[in-house]
Write a protein that holds these residues in place. Structure first.
Motif, PDB file in Angstrom:
ATOM      1  N   ALA A  96      45.785  58.011  34.720  1.00 41.00           N
ATOM      2  CA  ALA A  96      46.979  58.591  35.338  1.00 41.00           C
ATOM      3  C   ALA A  96      46.873  58.686  36.848  1.00 41.00           C
ATOM      4  O   ALA A  96      47.875  58.623  37.567  1.00 41.00           O
ATOM      5  CB  ALA A  96      47.236  59.968  34.741  1.00 41.00           C
ATOM      6  N   ARG A 117      51.012  51.424  31.186  1.00 38.75           N
ATOM      7  CA  ARG A 117      50.470  50.886  29.921  1.00 38.75           C
ATOM      8  C   ARG A 117      50.732  49.382  29.913  1.00 38.75           C
ATOM      9  O   ARG A 117      51.874  48.947  30.066  1.00 38.75           O
ATOM     10  CB  ARG A 117      51.127  51.536  28.728  1.00 38.75           C
ATOM     11  N   SER A 172      55.757  51.866  32.734  1.00 40.97           N
ATOM     12  CA  SER A 172      55.159  52.820  33.674  1.00 40.97           C
ATOM     13  C   SER A 172      56.194  53.865  34.071  1.00 40.97           C
ATOM     14  O   SER A 172      57.373  53.549  34.216  1.00 40.97           O
ATOM     15  CB  SER A 172      54.682  52.098  34.934  1.00 40.97           C
ATOM     16  N   ASN A 228      51.029  56.627  34.454  1.00 47.03           N
ATOM     17  CA  ASN A 228      51.007  56.383  33.004  1.00 47.03           C
ATOM     18  C   ASN A 228      51.328  54.910  32.706  1.00 47.03           C
ATOM     19  O   ASN A 228      52.140  54.600  31.836  1.00 47.03           O
ATOM     20  CB  ASN A 228      51.999  57.300  32.274  1.00 47.03           C
ATOM     21  N   ASP A 249      45.659  51.571  28.813  1.00 46.20           N
ATOM     22  CA  ASP A 249      46.293  52.689  29.523  1.00 46.20           C
ATOM     23  C   ASP A 249      45.560  52.877  30.831  1.00 46.20           C
ATOM     24  O   ASP A 249      44.380  53.250  30.852  1.00 46.20           O
ATOM     25  CB  ASP A 249      46.220  53.978  28.688  1.00 46.20           C
TER      26      ASP A 249
END
Lengths: 449, 378
Positions: B194, B135, B236, B133, B191
């Motif tokens: 994942a 960003r 993160s 995750n 982003d």
């Protein structure tokens, strides 16, 4: 003096096993003056006074052999691994009980008036009871193999009360006599701690303990200060009166009938100690609750050391004590019945030899835990005017039993001593009976008026 | 005379009968050895633990020192790291002093600039700790009171431990207006998917140009901190990569359990191991140590018990029974228990962000002793 008093106190407390027990062997003794204690319809030939007669008895349904086992390597306890669980537990009664009493008769007075016989007595009685459920021993021996254990009826009790009694016996005819004794019982002090419920239930995750206990300390010397349901501790108990004021009262009755078809034969039946005492438990407390124990956790990784575990164990102990902590009780009166005794007797004086009497006597004592019965044959021999000897044998709840007694006259004084006992034997260098035992001994001094 | 003789003989016999003792019950030399709870005794212990993911990672000193400075916890317990890294920054006054003709608009060709992202956190990759995750945001500051026009070509690149590029993203910013603002201006937010657990390695700004208005120098805000700057903001979550494997001994010290004075042969330690760690856990061995730290070899445990990984809200519960048996004699005094555990990436649990809610706990732990506890009497 203090040492002497201490010794007396120790003696009294060590004996502690009487329960309204009378000296049955006196039924055969020709010159046993307070024979009306066995049956108020029986009375002696002469008027008398007496004092400081001591009767002590104990009835315990266990002995040294209940808990100890002789082996080649010496004596071991029943918890030794060489003793199987079945072997050990088969010897243990459902409730291990020890009943006892010390009865000190301070003053006796008996007087005949026509066909009637009157008696007055003042005495002090100290009955005690100690009980332990079999479940405790099962738990110790086997471990937690069952899902539930009933450990209730664990407790100790000692009560002291003064007895003033008046007896009246009368010949209704040449054959039949009846009698009764009325007893005023003045409660003085006591101590009782009894678990009326103590259940341990096991689950996969832990144990739940349900507990109800009653604690009584009836005494005018001390008073527990507080309000109902307040948790109490020893610091809440303060000195009160300096004198032994009564803490309750009660009454009991003895009733009896005697039949004498001829001058040689006597039949006797009596029931003793029908009644009870209403105790005022000025210092009474009760506890009730349950505790769930599912371990010492939750334990963090940092708790996993001796200090951490000790801390948790202490917290759990506190939690348990909080659950069963005694609290002052609202209800402070309780009526407790005395264990009654019923007896039957027959005696016969041999016409061709009037120095010898033979007979039989049986009795049943209604102890709450471990009721007791016995029956025996007996004889009395009066070889000289100043000497009277008696002995008997029979069977009782604990097997074979026997007794003997002796009565000696010196002038108008009469001293008597007797012992009744089952064949329990005694452990070497101790006074501990080897087998379950019923034992009574009595010592008294009277003076014929 | 005969009568008297018989009489007193009888009395003597009776008295001796009363006082009779049985020699087999002689209290001298009683063997007081007792074995309590001879068949079994069940002792609940309850919940033990948890060993959290933080405990686990902190058990490695190198990881622990890194995490101490980097790792933060969100309100929901999820762990994250954050960093701000500068791409380019110059003082506005100093830069505008050199403009040849300040009264004319000025095309400023800055060229290529780049920066590494969370360079310290990158070290975590050595321990197979990945990033989820991620960003990334790029910000700029405009120190003058007029808008500027920006052109650049931006590359965001993720690289693995071998510096091979595993993910990249290009942004072309043409005639982007940097409005006049006291605060930073967001150029873009990215982003990272994942499944990309390789840390953003770099942000590059190529062919970066700024078009300044006439008299730009006079429009610089009166501040000592008036800068042309470009910087990244990065957050993160952490995750354990497929290669994650950690063998760790967990010593439980200062127990001082004095078992040696009892005669204990065998016991079972039973518990449900609840696992919300995204790791498969293997109990490789359990070692007992004595007061001097020596391993007690006379006791055997069953070992190589494997517990499948789980995650918060989807815990796996594995019943475990460990047998402890003294090979000879009795289980001795235990001063330390060392749990030798191996943690490996769990395919069952998959890739999930690490959180404080992840742990390994012993639930409803209990001990059953068989054969009793012997107390040696004197």
């Amino acid at each position: 003096m203090k040492k002497f008093l201490l010794q007396i106190a120790l003696f009294l407390s060590a004996g502690t096993l009487l329960n309204a027990q009378v000296y049955q062997q006196g039924f055969f003794l020709k010159d046993y003056r307070p024979v009306y204690r066995i049956n108020p319809a029986l009375f002696p030939d002469s008027d008398f006074i007496g004092g400081f007669e001591l009767t002590r008895n104990k009835v315990q349904n266990y002995g040294v052999s209940t808990f100890y086992y002789p082996t080649d390597g010496g004596l071991v306890t029943g918890l030794h691994e060489s003793i199987s669980a079945d072997q050990f537990l088969s010897r243990i009664p459902n409730t291990v009980a020890r009943n006892g009493e010390i009865a000190l008769n301070l003053f006796s007075y008996g007087i005949r008036r026509g066909d009637a016989y009157h008696s007055f007595e003042i005495g002090f009685r100290l009955p005690t009871t100690m009980t332990a459920p079999k479940g405790i021993f099962e738990l110790l021996k086997r471990g937690t193999t069952d899902a539930r254990y009933d450990l209730s009826d664990l407790g100790v009790k000692a009560q002291g009360y003064i007895e003033l009694n008046y007896g009246y016996g009368r010949k209704l005819s040449d054959i039949v006599s009846i009698g009764g004794r009325a007893k005023l019982l003045i409660a003085e002090y006591g101590l009782s701690y009894r678990f009326t419920q103590f259940d341990v239930e096991k689950s996969d995750a832990g144990y739940t303990i349900f507990s109800k206990a009653e604690i009584d300390l009836p005494s005018s010397f001390y008073k527990a200060e507080g309000y109902p349901d307040q948790k109490i501790s020893l610091s809440d108990i303060h000195a009160h009166h300096k004198f032994p004021l009564p803490t309750g009262a009660g009454a009991a009755f003895d009733l009896g009938v005697a039949v004498t078809p001829n001058e040689y034969l006597t039949l006797s039946a009596a029931i003793l100690d029908l009644g009870g005492i209403a105790w005022h438990y000025g210092n009474a407390a009760a506890s009730s609750g349950y505790v769930y124990f599912d371990g010492v956790g939750p334990l963090s990784y940092d708790d996993l050391n001796k200090d951490g575990l000790t801390k948790r164990a202490t917290e759990i102990a506190k939690k348990f004590l909080d659950g069963v902590y005694p609290k002052l009780r609202y209800d402070k009166w309780r009526v407790e019945a005395l264990p009654f005794t019923a007896n039957l007797g027959i005696r016969y004086t041999i016409p061709s030899c009037d120095k010898v009497r033979v007979g039989a006597i049986a009795q049943y004592i209604n102890y709450k835990y471990s009721p007791y019965w016995e029956a025996r044959l007996g004889a009395d021999y009066n070889p000289f005017k100043w000497l009277d000897l008696t002995a008997s044998f029979g069977r009782g709840s604990f097997g074979f039993l026997y007794s003997f007694g002796v009565s000696v006259h010196v002038s108008r004084f009469q001293i008597y001593y007797g012992l009744e006992t089952s064949t329990a034997g005694t452990q070497k260098n101790t006074t501990s009976p080897i087998d379950p035992v019923h034992r009574t001994w009595s010592l008294g001094l009277t003076y014929d008026l | 005379m005969n009568h008297r003789f018989l009489l007193f003989s009888g009395l003597a016999m009776l008295l001796s009968f009363v006082s009779c003792t049985r020699s087999e019950y002689d209290p001298d030399g009683v063997n007081r050895e007792m074995t309590l709870f001879g068949e079994e005794i069940f002792v609940p212990i309850g919940q033990v633990g948890p060993i959290t993911v933080k405990d686990l990672l902190s058990s490695n000193k190198s990881i622990a020192s890194l995490l101490e400075s980097l790792m933060k916890e969100e309100s929901n317990g999820t762990f994250y790291i954050e960093s701000e890294d500068q791409v380019f920054a110059v003082n506005a006054f100093r830069e505008l002093m050199d403009i040849p003709d300040p009264t004319q608009p000025y095309h400023w060709d800055i060229g290529s600039q780049s920066c590494s992202i969370a360079s310290t956190a990158a070290l975590l990759r050595m321990f197979n700790i990945g990033f989820m995750n991620q960003r990334l945001s790029l910000y700029a500051t405009n120190p003058i009171t007029a808008p500027l026009t920006l052109n650049t070509d931006i590359w965001v690149r993720c690289k693995d431990n071998s510096y091979q590029e595993t993910y990249s993203k290009e942004y072309k910013m043409e005639d982007f207006s940097l409005r006049s603002s006291y605060s930073a201006i967001s150029l873009f937010k990215l982003d990272i998917p994942a499944e990309v657990i390789d840390l953003v390695a770099s942000v590059e700004m190529n062919d970066l140009t700024l078009d300044l208005p006439a008299n730009a120098k006079d429009q610089v805000r009166p501040s000592d901190d008036a800068k042309f700057s470009f910087y990244t903001s990065f957050t993160s979550n952490l995750a354990l990569s497929e290669k994650f494997s950690l063998s760790q001994a967990f010593p439980i010290s200062k127990l001082n359990v004095p078992l040696g004075k009892f005669k204990l042969h065998k016991c079972y330690l039973a518990f449900d191991l609840e696992n919300t760690l995204p790791l498969d856990v293997t109990i490789k061995s359990i070692k007992l140590r004595d007061e001097k730290g020596n391993e007690i070899k006379d006791v055997v445990f069953s070992s190589d018990v494997k517990i499948i990984g789980g995650k918060p809200g989807a815990a796996t519960v594995t019943p475990v029974v460990l047998e402890v048996e003294a090979l000879t004699g009795t289980i001795p005094d235990i001063h330390e228990v060392v749990l030798d555990l191996k943690f490996e990436y769990s395919k069952t649990a998959g890739l999930v962000p690490l959180s404080s809610a992840m742990s390994l706990s012993m639930k409803t732990a209990s001990v059953k002793l068989y054969g009793g506890i012997t107390l040696f009497g004197k």
